[in-house]
Design a protein around this motif. Structure first.
Motif, short mmCIF file in Angstrom:
data_model
loop_
_atom_site.label_atom_id
_atom_site.label_comp_id
_atom_site.label_asym_id
_atom_site.label_seq_id
_atom_site.Cartn_x
_atom_site.Cartn_y
_atom_site.Cartn_z
N ASP A 49 0.97 -1.23 -0.02
CA ASP A 49 0.12 0.13 -0.05
C ASP A 49 0.79 1.22 -0.06
OD1 ASP A 49 -2.37 1.51 0.22
OD2 ASP A 49 -2.12 1.78 2.29
N LEU A 50 0.43 2.44 -0.62
CA LEU A 50 1.19 3.57 -0.66
C LEU A 50 0.97 4.40 0.42
CD1 LEU A 50 1.44 4.54 -4.41
CD2 LEU A 50 3.00 3.20 -3.26
N ASN A 51 -0.19 4.49 1.00
CA ASN A 51 -0.61 5.48 2.14
C ASN A 51 -0.27 4.73 3.49
OD1 ASN A 51 -1.19 7.79 0.32
ND2 ASN A 51 -3.30 6.54 0.10
N LEU A 52 1.14 4.67 3.96
CA LEU A 52 1.51 4.04 5.24
C LEU A 52 1.98 5.10 6.20
CD1 LEU A 52 3.69 1.23 3.60
CD2 LEU A 52 1.50 0.87 4.49
N PRO A 53 1.78 4.61 7.29
CA PRO A 53 2.39 5.54 8.55
C PRO A 53 3.94 5.15 8.63
CG PRO A 53 1.08 3.55 9.30
CD PRO A 53 0.85 3.62 7.80
N LYS A 54 4.55 6.10 9.31
CA LYS A 54 6.02 6.09 9.71
C LYS A 54 7.07 6.27 8.43
CE LYS A 54 5.33 3.48 13.90
NZ LYS A 54 5.80 2.23 14.62
N LYS A 55 6.54 5.48 7.22
CA LYS A 55 7.45 5.82 5.94
C LYS A 55 6.44 5.65 4.70
CE LYS A 55 12.05 4.50 4.57
NZ LYS A 55 13.29 3.81 4.69
N ASP A 56 6.46 6.29 4.09
CA ASP A 56 5.83 6.49 2.87
C ASP A 56 6.00 5.53 2.00
OD1 ASP A 56 3.52 8.42 0.98
OD2 ASP A 56 5.55 7.49 -0.50
N GLY A 57 4.93 4.73 1.34
CA GLY A 57 4.82 3.70 0.29
C GLY A 57 5.85 3.59 -0.67
N PRO A 72 8.72 -9.91 -7.18
CA PRO A 72 7.49 -9.26 -7.74
C PRO A 72 6.70 -8.45 -6.90
CG PRO A 72 7.64 -11.59 -8.19
CD PRO A 72 8.68 -11.23 -7.37
N LEU A 73 6.57 -7.14 -7.18
CA LEU A 73 5.75 -6.15 -6.46
C LEU A 73 4.65 -5.62 -6.99
CD1 LEU A 73 6.36 -4.33 -3.98
CD2 LEU A 73 7.72 -2.56 -5.57
N ILE A 74 3.58 -5.49 -6.27
CA ILE A 74 2.31 -5.11 -6.74
C ILE A 74 1.94 -3.87 -5.60
CG2 ILE A 74 -0.27 -5.49 -6.96
CD1 ILE A 74 0.48 -8.45 -7.44
N MET A 75 1.70 -2.81 -6.15
CA MET A 75 1.22 -1.69 -5.35
C MET A 75 -0.43 -1.63 -5.08
SD MET A 75 3.52 1.49 -6.76
CE MET A 75 2.37 1.90 -7.95
N LEU A 76 -0.65 -1.45 -4.02
CA LEU A 76 -2.02 -0.99 -3.57
C LEU A 76 -2.32 0.47 -3.52
CD1 LEU A 76 -2.60 -3.93 -1.23
CD2 LEU A 76 -3.05 -3.99 -3.65
N THR A 77 -3.25 1.08 -4.02
CA THR A 77 -3.02 2.65 -3.86
C THR A 77 -4.48 3.21 -4.20
OG1 THR A 77 -2.18 4.61 -4.70
CG2 THR A 77 -2.55 2.98 -6.45
N ALA A 78 -4.74 4.18 -3.01
CA ALA A 78 -6.10 5.00 -3.14
C ALA A 78 -5.72 6.29 -3.99
CB ALA A 78 -6.41 5.25 -1.66
N ARG A 79 -4.55 6.41 -4.37
CA ARG A 79 -4.16 7.58 -5.18
C ARG A 79 -4.28 7.09 -6.65
NH1 ARG A 79 2.12 8.43 -2.98
NH2 ARG A 79 1.64 8.21 -0.61
N ASP A 80 -5.46 7.83 -7.19
CA ASP A 80 -5.72 7.76 -8.61
C ASP A 80 -5.35 8.48 -9.81
OD1 ASP A 80 -7.28 9.61 -7.80
OD2 ASP A 80 -9.32 8.93 -8.25
N THR A 81 -4.38 9.34 -9.26
CA THR A 81 -3.81 10.15 -10.06
C THR A 81 -2.79 9.73 -10.89
OG1 THR A 81 -1.92 11.06 -8.75
CG2 THR A 81 -4.33 12.19 -8.60
N GLU A 82 -2.50 10.23 -12.26
CA GLU A 82 -1.94 9.55 -13.30
C GLU A 82 -0.10 9.51 -12.80
OE1 GLU A 82 -0.47 9.91 -17.79
OE2 GLU A 82 -2.25 10.51 -17.28
N SER A 83 -0.22 10.58 -12.19
CA SER A 83 1.28 10.68 -11.92
C SER A 83 1.86 9.92 -10.58
CB SER A 83 1.75 12.45 -11.42
OG SER A 83 0.85 12.74 -10.19
#
Length: 234
Positions: A49-57, A72-83
């Motif tokens: 997950d990208l939105n993590l406490p203590k250290k950013d994903g 292998p690394l899969i990101m989970l994100t609530a950030r839906d911006t292209e950037s």
């Protein structure tokens, strides 16, 4: 799985257990890095997950990639911006899933990524001997898909992620053929990606960076269409 939302972890635990998979959770970036660096070869797939406490994903992803360029690394994100999505892919994620996500879809993506990554861990052929022949060859490029050996201009290409390897294999297997982004999504990602072409562009950029110091660039952009592999003019 690195995720600070305990409800999400509990939900995923049911699905992971149903698959018969062993799994562990980390609930913040610091704990995640401590677990990973303690035994980097232990993990077959990382869900981050990208939105993590203590250290950013994003930073966690970059640190994981420094330790293991190929896990292998899969990101989970609530950030839906292209950037955000493109940045995560450029850091080294193989895939990303936007929240809220379907657990069944995430399981399918884990299976697809894991299946491809296992090719690099089992280089022996059916007779139990390592294949020595290069089954993808062009003028300046050769690849053994069983041993995962790749050479460009007689120089080895190291630290390719599973997706980067598959992308390079797909392009080089049919030199000078132009692939659209949609075709590459279907051929390399092994499932419908719902037209998210940014994934292809981000992986092409990362792959080009790994090839650029070896000689003239062999992955060409065909504007308005897609990409092709061409080393004949070099």
């Amino acid at each position: 799985m690195i995720e600070d939302n305990h409800s999400v972890c509990e939900m995923m635990a049911m699905f992971l257990k149903k698959q018969g998979w062993q799994y562990e959770f980390a609930y913040d970036g610091i704990e995640a890095e401590e677990k990973f660096t303690a035994a980097p070869d232990k993990w077959d797939v990382i869900l981050l997950d990208l939105n993590l406490p203590k250290k950013d994903g994003m930073q966690v992803a970059a640190d994981i990639r420094r330790v293991s360029p190929t896990v292998p690394l899969i990101m989970l994100t609530a950030r839906d911006t292209e950037s955000d999505q493109v940045l995560g892919l450029e850091i080294g994620a193989d895939d990303y899933v936007t929240k809220p996500f379907s657990a069944i879809t995430l399981i399918a993506r884990i299976k697809a990524l894991y299946r491809r990554s296992q090719l690099s861990k089992h280089p022996e052929d059916q007779d139990g001997t390592a294949a020595r022949d290069f089954d993808v060859q062009t003028k300046n490029f050769r690849m053994n898909t069983k041993t995962r050996e790749v050479y460009l201009y007689d120089q080895p290409i190291a630290d390719l992620t599973p997706k980067e390897f598959d992308l390079l294999k797909t392009l080089a297997s049919k030199p000078r053929q132009v692939f659209t982004r949609e075709q590459l999504l279907q051929l390399v990602w092994d499932y419908e990606y719902y037209g998210d072409e940014r994934t292809v562009d981000a992986h092409i950029k990362k792959l080009r960076q790994k090839l650029e110091d070896l000689g003239p660039q062999v992955i060409k952009t065909v504007w308005g269409v897609g990409y092709k592999f061409d080393d004949e003019a070099n």
